[in-house]
Design a protein around this motif. Structure first.
Motif, short mmCIF file in Angstrom:
data_model
loop_
_atom_site.label_atom_id
_atom_site.label_comp_id
_atom_site.label_asym_id
_atom_site.label_seq_id
_atom_site.Cartn_x
_atom_site.Cartn_y
_atom_site.Cartn_z
N UNK A 68 17.56 -11.04 -17.76
CA UNK A 68 16.44 -10.75 -17.08
C UNK A 68 16.42 -10.70 -15.65
N UNK A 69 16.02 -9.57 -15.03
CA UNK A 69 16.13 -9.85 -13.49
C UNK A 69 14.56 -9.17 -12.94
N UNK A 70 13.80 -10.00 -12.58
CA UNK A 70 12.52 -9.48 -12.13
C UNK A 70 12.52 -8.79 -10.79
N UNK A 71 11.76 -7.91 -10.42
CA UNK A 71 11.73 -7.18 -9.29
C UNK A 71 10.24 -6.80 -8.96
N UNK A 72 9.83 -6.27 -7.93
CA UNK A 72 8.54 -5.88 -7.50
C UNK A 72 8.76 -4.68 -6.64
N UNK A 73 7.75 -3.73 -6.34
CA UNK A 73 7.93 -2.63 -5.31
C UNK A 73 6.62 -2.08 -5.26
N UNK A 74 6.62 -0.70 -4.42
CA UNK A 74 5.36 -0.17 -4.18
C UNK A 74 5.16 1.20 -4.17
N UNK A 75 4.16 1.56 -4.80
CA UNK A 75 3.87 3.16 -4.37
C UNK A 75 3.03 3.18 -3.03
N UNK A 76 3.38 3.40 -2.19
CA UNK A 76 2.72 3.35 -0.76
C UNK A 76 2.28 4.57 -0.45
N UNK A 77 0.92 4.70 -0.12
CA UNK A 77 0.14 5.87 0.51
C UNK A 77 -0.15 5.66 1.94
N UNK A 78 -0.06 6.73 2.53
CA UNK A 78 -0.55 6.55 3.91
C UNK A 78 -2.08 7.10 4.06
N UNK A 79 -2.36 7.00 5.36
CA UNK A 79 -3.90 7.79 5.74
C UNK A 79 -3.93 9.30 5.26
N UNK A 80 -2.81 9.99 5.43
CA UNK A 80 -2.89 11.51 4.94
C UNK A 80 -2.65 11.73 3.50
N UNK A 81 -2.51 10.62 2.71
CA UNK A 81 -2.44 10.55 1.29
C UNK A 81 -0.95 10.99 0.71
N UNK A 82 -0.09 10.91 1.66
CA UNK A 82 1.29 11.09 1.27
C UNK A 82 1.97 9.80 0.74
N UNK A 83 2.96 10.04 -0.15
CA UNK A 83 3.67 8.73 -0.86
C UNK A 83 5.01 8.47 -0.26
N UNK A 84 5.29 7.28 -0.12
CA UNK A 84 6.48 7.02 0.55
C UNK A 84 7.77 6.74 -0.49
N UNK A 85 8.74 7.73 -0.38
CA UNK A 85 9.88 7.66 -1.15
C UNK A 85 11.30 7.25 -0.30
N UNK A 86 12.07 6.76 -1.07
CA UNK A 86 13.41 6.49 -0.52
C UNK A 86 14.60 7.16 -1.40
N UNK A 87 15.71 7.78 -0.74
CA UNK A 87 16.89 8.41 -1.22
C UNK A 87 17.80 7.39 -1.35
N UNK A 88 18.34 7.16 -2.44
CA UNK A 88 19.82 6.47 -2.66
C UNK A 88 20.41 6.86 -3.80
N UNK A 89 21.80 6.60 -4.10
CA UNK A 89 22.50 7.05 -5.19
C UNK A 89 22.17 8.69 -5.65
#
Length: 199
Positions: A68-89
């Protein structure tokens, strides 16, 4: 019940035999688990099931066979209600990463989001859910357990993808673009937006 994704196919760990009807059924031992993961990874099966009568024990026993590998992350929203995405692979994803020794899950989530995207001033609103997926490292399968948090920020600065993590792009996305991004993402990421205004 736990849904562990292998690519985008579910390996379902369940304590209810009634849930094992539509797929191949495997025992809770190392070779059977590896066979199930192989079959899902090679798309020979669309779904696989592992049954154990005790719900509390099933994940514990599974992680004795698959590290098992434990990780944590976020669904981040800014003041405009937009969500932060990353692009890889070649996929749209959300920022997340491995838990460091002595770190809480919340600290890990905040640190990883900042490291992977350059976004600062993050505040955790609440815990969202835990997702599970299998990945291959050095020829062996590992189970990744990711604890996801809803986060807010008023950050307006530059977005910087972490090069060492092979992040090619970091973008704020509104509802229309989120919908599009989710079409080229992972099942576990789509799950985080289920029943949401983005669908």
């Amino acid at each position: 019940m736990y849904k562990v994704f292998v690519n985008d196919a579910p390996l379902v760990l369940t304590n209810k035999l009634s849930e094992t009807v539509n797929g191949e059924y495997f025992l809770l031992n190392e070779s059977a688990i590896n066979n199930a993961i192989d079959a899902l990874a090679k798309k020979k099966l669309q779904a696989a099931y592992i049954y154990h009568p005790n719900h509390e024990e099933i994940l514990k026993k599974f992680t004795k066979k698959i590290p098992l590998e434990v990780a944590a992350g976020g669904v981040v929203t800014n003041k405009q209600g937009k969500v932060l995405f990353i692009y890889r692979n070649d996929k749209w994803d959300l920022p997340k990463g491995r838990l460091d020794k002595g770190e809480t899950l919340e600290e890990c989530a905040l640190r990883e989001v900042e490291e992977e995207t350059g976004v600062q001033g993050l505040k955790i609103e609440n815990f969202l859910k835990t997702t599970y997926h299998v990945f291959k490292k050095g020829g062996t399968y590992k189970l990744k357990e990711v604890h996801w948090y809803a986060m807010q920020t008023s950050y307006k600065g530059k977005l910087v993808g972490q090069k060492s993590e092979k992040i090619e792009k970091v973008k704020w996305k509104g509802p229309h673009k989120i919908k599009k991004a989710l079409e080229n993402s992972y099942t576990n990421i789509r799950i985080l937006f289920e029943g949401d205004k983005f669908h």
